[in-house]
Design a protein around this motif. Sequence first.
Motif, PDB file in Angstrom:
ATOM      1  N   HIS A 174       0.654  -1.346  -0.335  1.00  0.00           N
ATOM      2  CA  HIS A 174       0.066  -0.487  -0.291  1.00  0.00           C
ATOM      3  C   HIS A 174       1.058   1.477   0.098  1.00  0.00           C
ATOM      4  CE1 HIS A 174      -3.536  -2.337   0.560  1.00  0.00           C
ATOM      5  NE2 HIS A 174      -3.544  -2.910   1.387  1.00  0.00           N
ATOM      6  N   PHE A 175       2.088   0.981   0.526  1.00  0.00           N
ATOM      7  CA  PHE A 175       2.977   1.725   0.020  1.00  0.00           C
ATOM      8  C   PHE A 175       4.417   2.205  -0.376  1.00  0.00           C
ATOM      9  CE2 PHE A 175       0.530   2.330   4.248  1.00  0.00           C
ATOM     10  CZ  PHE A 175       0.026   3.170   4.593  1.00  0.00           C
ATOM     11  N   THR A 176       4.244   1.603  -1.847  1.00  0.00           N
ATOM     12  CA  THR A 176       5.419   2.064  -2.685  1.00  0.00           C
ATOM     13  C   THR A 176       6.023   2.487  -2.785  1.00  0.00           C
ATOM     14  OG1 THR A 176       3.801   0.189  -3.802  1.00  0.00           O
ATOM     15  CG2 THR A 176       5.917   0.678  -4.973  1.00  0.00           C
ATOM     16  N   TYR A 177       6.094   3.517  -2.675  1.00  0.00           N
ATOM     17  CA  TYR A 177       6.344   5.019  -2.222  1.00  0.00           C
ATOM     18  C   TYR A 177       6.974   5.470  -1.059  1.00  0.00           C
ATOM     19  CZ  TYR A 177       5.852   3.808  -7.567  1.00  0.00           C
ATOM     20  OH  TYR A 177       5.724   4.059  -9.015  1.00  0.00           O
TER      21      TYR A 177
ATOM     22  N   PHE B 215       5.686   9.774   0.930  1.00  0.00           N
ATOM     23  CA  PHE B 215       4.892  10.472   0.064  1.00  0.00           C
ATOM     24  C   PHE B 215       3.300  10.118  -0.486  1.00  0.00           C
ATOM     25  CE2 PHE B 215       4.105  11.303  -4.474  1.00  0.00           C
ATOM     26  CZ  PHE B 215       4.522  12.176  -4.784  1.00  0.00           C
ATOM     27  N   ASN B 216       3.000   8.735  -1.142  1.00  0.00           N
ATOM     28  CA  ASN B 216       1.292   8.740  -0.967  1.00  0.00           C
ATOM     29  C   ASN B 216       0.274   9.828   0.190  1.00  0.00           C
ATOM     30  OD1 ASN B 216       3.097   6.935  -3.326  1.00  0.00           O
ATOM     31  ND2 ASN B 216       1.252   7.961  -4.154  1.00  0.00           N
ATOM     32  N   PRO B 217       0.620   8.501   1.211  1.00  0.00           N
ATOM     33  CA  PRO B 217      -0.078   9.441   2.285  1.00  0.00           C
ATOM     34  C   PRO B 217      -0.130  10.153   2.698  1.00  0.00           C
ATOM     35  CG  PRO B 217       1.651   7.946   2.881  1.00  0.00           C
ATOM     36  CD  PRO B 217       1.753   7.542   1.757  1.00  0.00           C
ATOM     37  N   VAL B 218       1.599  11.051   2.695  1.00  0.00           N
ATOM     38  CA  VAL B 218       1.527  12.668   2.592  1.00  0.00           C
ATOM     39  C   VAL B 218       0.751  13.455   2.457  1.00  0.00           C
ATOM     40  CG1 VAL B 218       3.036  14.271   3.433  1.00  0.00           C
ATOM     41  CG2 VAL B 218       3.360  12.172   4.640  1.00  0.00           C
ATOM     42  N   ALA B 219       1.468  13.297   0.569  1.00  0.00           N
ATOM     43  CA  ALA B 219       0.381  13.735  -0.838  1.00  0.00           C
ATOM     44  C   ALA B 219      -1.289  13.077  -0.254  1.00  0.00           C
ATOM     45  CB  ALA B 219       0.708  13.545  -1.753  1.00  0.00           C
TER      46      ALA B 219
ATOM     47  N   VAL C 276      -4.730   9.594  -5.297  1.00  0.00           N
ATOM     48  CA  VAL C 276      -3.283   9.737  -5.068  1.00  0.00           C
ATOM     49  C   VAL C 276      -2.657   8.472  -4.050  1.00  0.00           C
ATOM     50  CG1 VAL C 276      -1.579  10.990  -4.207  1.00  0.00           C
ATOM     51  CG2 VAL C 276      -2.700  12.259  -5.138  1.00  0.00           C
ATOM     52  N   ALA C 277      -4.089   8.456  -3.430  1.00  0.00           N
ATOM     53  CA  ALA C 277      -2.946   7.004  -2.483  1.00  0.00           C
ATOM     54  C   ALA C 277      -3.485   5.823  -3.268  1.00  0.00           C
ATOM     55  CB  ALA C 277      -4.265   6.997  -1.810  1.00  0.00           C
ATOM     56  N   MET C 278      -3.759   5.384  -3.727  1.00  0.00           N
ATOM     57  CA  MET C 278      -4.301   4.460  -4.982  1.00  0.00           C
ATOM     58  C   MET C 278      -2.709   4.481  -5.825  1.00  0.00           C
ATOM     59  SD  MET C 278      -6.501   2.221  -4.686  1.00  0.00           S
ATOM     60  CE  MET C 278      -6.610   1.314  -5.800  1.00  0.00           C
ATOM     61  N   LEU C 279      -2.045   5.148  -6.301  1.00  0.00           N
ATOM     62  CA  LEU C 279      -1.382   5.452  -6.946  1.00  0.00           C
ATOM     63  C   LEU C 279       0.095   4.243  -6.082  1.00  0.00           C
ATOM     64  CD1 LEU C 279      -0.819   8.501  -8.567  1.00  0.00           C
ATOM     65  CD2 LEU C 279      -0.800   6.603  -9.406  1.00  0.00           C
ATOM     66  N   GLY C 280       0.571   4.512  -4.625  1.00  0.00           N
ATOM     67  CA  GLY C 280       1.155   4.043  -4.053  1.00  0.00           C
ATOM     68  C   GLY C 280       0.988   2.057  -3.955  1.00  0.00           C
ATOM     69  N   PHE C 281      -0.292   1.340  -4.685  1.00  0.00           N
ATOM     70  CA  PHE C 281      -0.781   0.625  -4.122  1.00  0.00           C
ATOM     71  C   PHE C 281       0.045  -0.914  -5.015  1.00  0.00           C
ATOM     72  CE2 PHE C 281      -3.474  -3.383  -5.456  1.00  0.00           C
ATOM     73  CZ  PHE C 281      -3.767  -3.327  -4.190  1.00  0.00           C
TER      74      PHE C 281
END
Length: 309
Positions: free
Chosen positions: A6-9, A12-16, A66-71
């Motif tokens: 869920h946090f590939t990057y 960055f993703n959860p903060v953004a 944006v959060a889904m980009l980290g999936f």
Amino acid sequence: MAHVHHFTYGAFNPVAAYLLAFLGSFLGLLSTGRARSARTRGRRNRWLIIAAFAIGGGAIWLMHFVAMLGFEVPASPVRYDPRLTVVSLGLSVLTVGFGLMVVGHGRRSFPKTVVAGILTGVGVLAMHYTGMAAMHVSGAIHYKPSLAAASAVIAVVAATVALWFTVSVQGWGRVTAAAAIMGIAVCGMHYTGMAAMRVELSEAVGTQVTGLRPMLMIVPITLLSAATILGLALSALQALTEEEFTDGAGTPRRGVHADSAGWSLKQASLSAMRRAPGTRPSPRPVAPRFPTQETVTEPVMEEASTASS
């Protein structure tokens, strides 16, 4: 079950995602504040529509994407269906707009806010799982019932609290605090729903999965977001301009930027005569006073009485 990230990057993703949820909620609360002070129904609806796009489009849907980009599923490619993605955007904006229209008109009441919050929460939940249905992997996606139910409860509570904030919060400090709370609630609903997801890969995991790559979705999403923000900014600027130069009924205000309604040529000529040096307005003619009949006859009556005596 396949392993998922869920946090590939990293962070960055959860903060953004949280920043987007906070900013969208902040702009939405400012717009609902302007809607409360509007004196006509048309202006109130305009500000509520702006708030619907800010909260539903920015704070909820854009945060979700944006959060889904980290999936990521390491054993399978991840693709997105653009049509379902757009449908999820429409669900988010429409349901939030419906809730705002319900609580934004008429008297404020807690039962009305709760009913609108339930309907809006169900719509936001439908947006989330429609967006998840738009995600394709080489296998099947399942959801853990307990966590899915928890995400539904969070969505309804968050929507109800958000709608209550839109009709009660005033002041920069309170609006900022309310936007921070709304951002936490939106992110909490999203990641709770993501935690409920389970991926079961097919026996023959293939690399051919229909849909668009996540990074390819950034360009149309960015263009759509920029166009929406520009349109909302122009609409808000027009609404602010109309409110500045007109009163609540839409008529021009008296002052430096508006002509007085009672102006006439006679008033202009009189004001010019007062301002011209050495000129005085002609005095009004005074009607002569003639003695009345009583004042004429009284001396005659006295003389007649003297003569008779």
